[in-house]
Structure formats: C-alpha cells, structure tokens
Design a protein around this motif. Structure first.
Motif, PDB file in Angstrom:
ATOM      1  N   PHE A 272      52.752  38.586  -0.515  1.00 29.22           N
ATOM      2  CA  PHE A 272      53.269  39.015  -1.721  1.00 29.22           C
ATOM      3  C   PHE A 272      52.318  40.335  -2.275  1.00 29.22           C
ATOM      4  O   PHE A 272      51.404  40.565  -1.812  1.00 29.22           O
ATOM      5  CB  PHE A 272      52.801  38.109  -2.750  1.00 29.22           C
ATOM      6  N   PHE A 273      53.465  41.478  -2.483  1.00 23.80           N
ATOM      7  CA  PHE A 273      52.250  42.127  -4.088  1.00 23.80           C
ATOM      8  C   PHE A 273      51.578  42.413  -4.835  1.00 23.80           C
ATOM      9  O   PHE A 273      50.870  42.637  -5.058  1.00 23.80           O
ATOM     10  CB  PHE A 273      53.395  43.425  -3.662  1.00 23.80           C
ATOM     11  N   PHE A 274      52.684  41.029  -5.259  1.00 24.11           N
ATOM     12  CA  PHE A 274      51.961  40.779  -7.262  1.00 24.11           C
ATOM     13  C   PHE A 274      50.697  40.658  -7.330  1.00 24.11           C
ATOM     14  O   PHE A 274      49.836  40.185  -8.305  1.00 24.11           O
ATOM     15  CB  PHE A 274      53.160  39.967  -7.430  1.00 24.11           C
ATOM     16  N   ASP A 275      50.343  40.120  -6.258  1.00 18.95           N
ATOM     17  CA  ASP A 275      48.862  38.823  -6.447  1.00 18.95           C
ATOM     18  C   ASP A 275      48.423  39.039  -4.827  1.00 18.95           C
ATOM     19  O   ASP A 275      47.119  38.493  -5.138  1.00 18.95           O
ATOM     20  CB  ASP A 275      49.003  37.619  -6.345  1.00 18.95           C
ATOM     21  N   ARG A 276      48.642  39.917  -4.430  1.00 16.10           N
ATOM     22  CA  ARG A 276      47.697  40.685  -3.299  1.00 16.10           C
ATOM     23  C   ARG A 276      46.072  41.666  -3.880  1.00 16.10           C
ATOM     24  O   ARG A 276      46.017  42.531  -5.020  1.00 16.10           O
ATOM     25  CB  ARG A 276      47.767  42.116  -2.601  1.00 16.10           C
ATOM     26  N   ILE A 277      45.281  40.847  -3.505  1.00 16.27           N
ATOM     27  CA  ILE A 277      43.792  42.067  -3.946  1.00 16.27           C
ATOM     28  C   ILE A 277      44.188  43.091  -3.150  1.00 16.27           C
ATOM     29  O   ILE A 277      43.417  43.904  -1.991  1.00 16.27           O
ATOM     30  CB  ILE A 277      41.959  40.940  -3.242  1.00 16.27           C
ATOM     31  N   ALA A 278      43.763  44.037  -4.190  1.00 18.00           N
ATOM     32  CA  ALA A 278      43.881  45.921  -3.567  1.00 18.00           C
ATOM     33  C   ALA A 278      42.127  46.023  -4.241  1.00 18.00           C
ATOM     34  O   ALA A 278      42.335  47.067  -3.344  1.00 18.00           O
ATOM     35  CB  ALA A 278      45.027  46.017  -4.255  1.00 18.00           C
ATOM     36  N   ASP A 279      41.854  45.736  -5.225  1.00 15.61           N
ATOM     37  CA  ASP A 279      40.745  46.737  -5.814  1.00 15.61           C
ATOM     38  C   ASP A 279      39.645  45.515  -5.957  1.00 15.61           C
ATOM     39  O   ASP A 279      39.189  44.514  -6.374  1.00 15.61           O
ATOM     40  CB  ASP A 279      40.841  46.522  -7.594  1.00 15.61           C
ATOM     41  N   ARG A 280      38.389  45.686  -4.756  1.00 14.88           N
ATOM     42  CA  ARG A 280      37.730  45.295  -5.191  1.00 14.88           C
ATOM     43  C   ARG A 280      35.772  45.339  -5.692  1.00 14.88           C
ATOM     44  O   ARG A 280      35.699  44.676  -5.564  1.00 14.88           O
ATOM     45  CB  ARG A 280      37.231  44.892  -3.302  1.00 14.88           C
ATOM     46  N   GLN A 281      36.334  46.653  -5.810  1.00 20.10           N
ATOM     47  CA  GLN A 281      35.286  47.570  -6.676  1.00 20.10           C
ATOM     48  C   GLN A 281      36.375  48.054  -8.073  1.00 20.10           C
ATOM     49  O   GLN A 281      36.618  48.652  -7.775  1.00 20.10           O
ATOM     50  CB  GLN A 281      34.837  48.001  -5.904  1.00 20.10           C
TER      51      GLN A 281
ATOM     52  N   SER B  28      35.996  53.429  -5.984  1.00 20.72           N
ATOM     53  CA  SER B  28      36.134  53.756  -3.714  1.00 20.72           C
ATOM     54  C   SER B  28      36.967  54.223  -3.912  1.00 20.72           C
ATOM     55  O   SER B  28      37.335  54.900  -2.998  1.00 20.72           O
ATOM     56  CB  SER B  28      36.459  52.231  -2.974  1.00 20.72           C
ATOM     57  N   THR B  29      38.204  54.250  -4.857  1.00 17.75           N
ATOM     58  CA  THR B  29      40.001  54.889  -4.316  1.00 17.75           C
ATOM     59  C   THR B  29      39.915  55.668  -5.574  1.00 17.75           C
ATOM     60  O   THR B  29      40.693  57.280  -5.629  1.00 17.75           O
ATOM     61  CB  THR B  29      40.828  54.499  -4.485  1.00 17.75           C
ATOM     62  N   GLY B  30      38.844  56.201  -6.894  1.00 15.32           N
ATOM     63  CA  GLY B  30      39.353  56.564  -7.776  1.00 15.32           C
ATOM     64  C   GLY B  30      40.680  56.611  -8.425  1.00 15.32           C
ATOM     65  O   GLY B  30      40.998  57.503  -9.462  1.00 15.32           O
ATOM     66  N   LYS B  31      41.198  55.261  -8.660  1.00 17.55           N
ATOM     67  CA  LYS B  31      42.486  55.207  -9.728  1.00 17.55           C
ATOM     68  C   LYS B  31      41.968  54.564 -10.463  1.00 17.55           C
ATOM     69  O   LYS B  31      41.408  53.621 -10.568  1.00 17.55           O
ATOM     70  CB  LYS B  31      43.416  54.262  -8.713  1.00 17.55           C
ATOM     71  N   VAL B  32      42.935  55.443 -11.835  1.00 13.24           N
ATOM     72  CA  VAL B  32      42.284  54.958 -13.008  1.00 13.24           C
ATOM     73  C   VAL B  32      44.051  53.496 -13.583  1.00 13.24           C
ATOM     74  O   VAL B  32      44.595  53.932 -13.459  1.00 13.24           O
ATOM     75  CB  VAL B  32      42.617  55.624 -13.867  1.00 13.24           C
TER      76      VAL B  32
END
Length: 211
Positions: free
Chosen positions: A173-182, A207-211
C-alpha cells in the motif's frame, strides 16, 4: 483485556491519511482490531515503553500492482516504542487552584526544558506475502514557557527533533509505506487568549528537501 491492555475494534470508510513525502492517501475501507499496552517503566531506569499489535483487512491503493489499483489485503502489524526524557531545566509552577494553576488546564503547567531520546520498531506482514520492517531512533528538545494562567501569551511550547530510520521490505500500500527515513521536525504552540492556543508543526526530509 489481559488486565490492563486495551482492545479497540474499528471499521473505517473513506479515510484519508497523511503519509509524509507520499502526501495524502485514501483508504477505501478497513476493518479489524488493535491491542494496546499501557505505558510502562523499565525498573528504575526511567525508560518508558509501550507496544501494540493489530490485524486488519484493508482496501486501499496498491503500488505493487501495475497499473496501480485499489485492492484488498490482510495486514498483521506489531510495534514497540521506548523513550526517555532528561530534564535540563525546571521553572516554578503555580498552586493547583481554580484561578491559578488550574485556570485553563486540568493540572498545573510546569515550565521546563527537556531532552528526549526514543527508539521505535514496527513490523507489518501482508497476506500477499510482502512485509515491511522499520526501526527508527529519535533525539529532540522540548521546552514549555509560561504557566498558562494569565489571559494573554502565558504559554509557549516549542519542540524540535531529528529521526533516523532503517527500512527493510516495502508495503504494497501507499498509505503506510515508509518513504521518509530521515526527518527533522519542529513545532510551536502558543496561547492566544484564554484557553485558546494555536500551533504549527512541520517535518523536513533533508535527503529529498521535501517539507
């Protein structure tokens, strides 16, 4: 159940959850249960810990299908969390009386600055055969200024923390996938007038610059 644990039965329809860099994700429906432990302390170490386990059947958008589609899977999930606070400074508190320490809160606010460390682990297994394991450590600072007893600007809470995680496997699934490790998280909550407080919090992925 089990003396001091809590059993929660749940059914959700058309839920929307926020999952960091992956943004808002829709869950068509979910049904299942969770078991939550109370907060416990390990001996006289001052380390708090809690754990939980749950089983659900979930219909949501899946990334392991091409093209992506909404489909249902069973999920078994367990998690455990450890944390410890280190007081760095304590200010005076007000008496537990209606017009002083209890004016806008159910217990007196204690001013202070704390350092906090934490460790969280979670494991999810899905009926399609996939699994996702996550282990994360967090360090942070939290400060409370003011006693929340005067009408204006007598309460400010500030928090900042850094989390580093390790991931093995990937959720279908996308809703519980871990995408932000830092991540770096910072927030502030401020009394505006009387019991009304306003707060804002943001998390940044360096690491990605996303807020």
């Amino acid at each position: 159940i089990f003396g001091d644990h809590q059993l929660s039965l749940q059914y959700g329809y058309r839920e929307r959850v926020f999952n960091g860099s992956l943004g808002f994700q829709d869950i068509r429906n979910t049904i299942g249960f969770n078991i939550f432990s109370p907060n416990r302390v390990l001996g006289d170490t001052g380390i708090n810990f809690s754990y939980q386990a749950g089983l659900q059947y979930i219909n949501a958008e899946r990334g392991d299908l091409q093209p992506t589609a909404v489909s249902g899977l069973g999920r078994l999930q367990t998690a455990v969390a450890f944390s410890r606070g280190f007081p760095l400074w304590r200010g005076p508190s007000l008496p537990a009386e209606k017009e002083t320490g209890l004016k806008y809160s159910p217990e007196p606010i204690v001013q202070g600055v704390d350092a906090v460390v934490g460790l969280t682990g979670a494991y999810s297994a899905y009926s399609v055969g996939a699994s996702q394991a996550y282990l994360a450590g967090t360090v942070g600072l939290s400060a409370v200024l003011g006693n929340f007893s005067r009408p204006f600007l007598d309460y400010t809470k500030i928090n900042v923390s850094y989390t580093q995680g390790l991931v093995s496997g990937e959720s279908p699934f996308f809703f519980d996938r871990i995408a932000d490790r830092q991540t770096v998280t910072a927030g502030i909550q401020q009394q505006i007038y009387g019991p009304i407080r306003f707060g804002v919090q943001q998390t940044w992925n360096p690491s990605t610059g996303k807020v």
